[in-house]
Design a protein around this motif. Structure first.
Motif, mmCIF file in Angstrom:
data_model
loop_
_atom_site.group_PDB
_atom_site.id
_atom_site.type_symbol
_atom_site.label_atom_id
_atom_site.label_comp_id
_atom_site.label_asym_id
_atom_site.label_seq_id
_atom_site.Cartn_x
_atom_site.Cartn_y
_atom_site.Cartn_z
ATOM 1 N N ASP A 124 0.828 -1.205 0.000
ATOM 2 C CA ASP A 124 0.000 0.000 0.000
ATOM 3 C C ASP A 124 0.866 1.261 0.000
ATOM 4 O O ASP A 124 0.557 2.243 -0.690
ATOM 5 N N GLN A 126 -2.122 7.317 7.273
ATOM 6 C CA GLN A 126 -3.463 6.801 7.002
ATOM 7 C C GLN A 126 -3.419 5.300 6.700
ATOM 8 O O GLN A 126 -4.273 4.543 7.153
ATOM 9 N N ASP A 151 -5.306 2.470 8.742
ATOM 10 C CA ASP A 151 -6.213 1.524 8.077
ATOM 11 C C ASP A 151 -5.886 0.076 8.435
ATOM 12 O O ASP A 151 -6.765 -0.776 8.485
ATOM 13 N N HIS A 152 -4.618 -0.190 8.667
ATOM 14 C CA HIS A 152 -4.181 -1.547 9.035
ATOM 15 C C HIS A 152 -4.162 -1.756 10.545
ATOM 16 O O HIS A 152 -3.805 -2.845 11.013
#
Length: 136
Positions: free
Chosen positions: A39, A67, A71-72
């Protein structure tokens, strides 16, 4: 994509001098690290393509990286500790990047298979740092 190849080349060339430290239990799982780094590299490529000024690109990249970690569900220090482990164990880093490259290739193949027109896909816009607008 160029940076990925440069980083991978660096890892391969310096792999001879790695330490053989045992992997600590408190590091992020390998698969999670693969997904995060994939990512991160996608975000980096998107920013490189869309942002002209290096200082702005760095600020946008830092925001995007935070971010991605959020998100993880990963804290920045956990990520950095795991990344440092891989930097000190280059054979492990090399194996990790082989998986990352495969992951990126699979993602690209999926995107290409869903695009039936053959036209290039428009890139999603790089978000402008909202906090910067308020700071000035």
């Amino acid at each position: 994509m160029k940076r990925i190849l440069y980083l991978l080349s660096f890892v391969v060339l310096t792999g001879c001098g790695q330490s053989t430290e045992k992997r600590p239990a408190d590091l992020l799982p390998e698969q999670q690290m693969v997904q995060i780094l994939a990512d991160v590299h996608i975000a980096e490529a998107r920013i490189e393509t869309n942002v002209l000024y290096p200082d702005t690109a760095l600020m946008v990249f830092n925001k995007e990286q935070m971010q991605i970690l959020a998100d993880h569900g990963v804290e920045e220090e956990e990520f950095r500790k795991t990344y440092r482990y891989y930097l000190n164990n280059l054979a492990q880093m090399d194996k990790l990047y082989e998986i990352i490259l495969d992951t990126l290739s699979v993602r690209e193949a999926k995107l290409r298979s869903t695009d039936t027109t053959g036209a290039p896909r428009p890139q999603p816009p790089v978000p402008i740092l909202e906090g910067m607008k308020q700071a000035y």
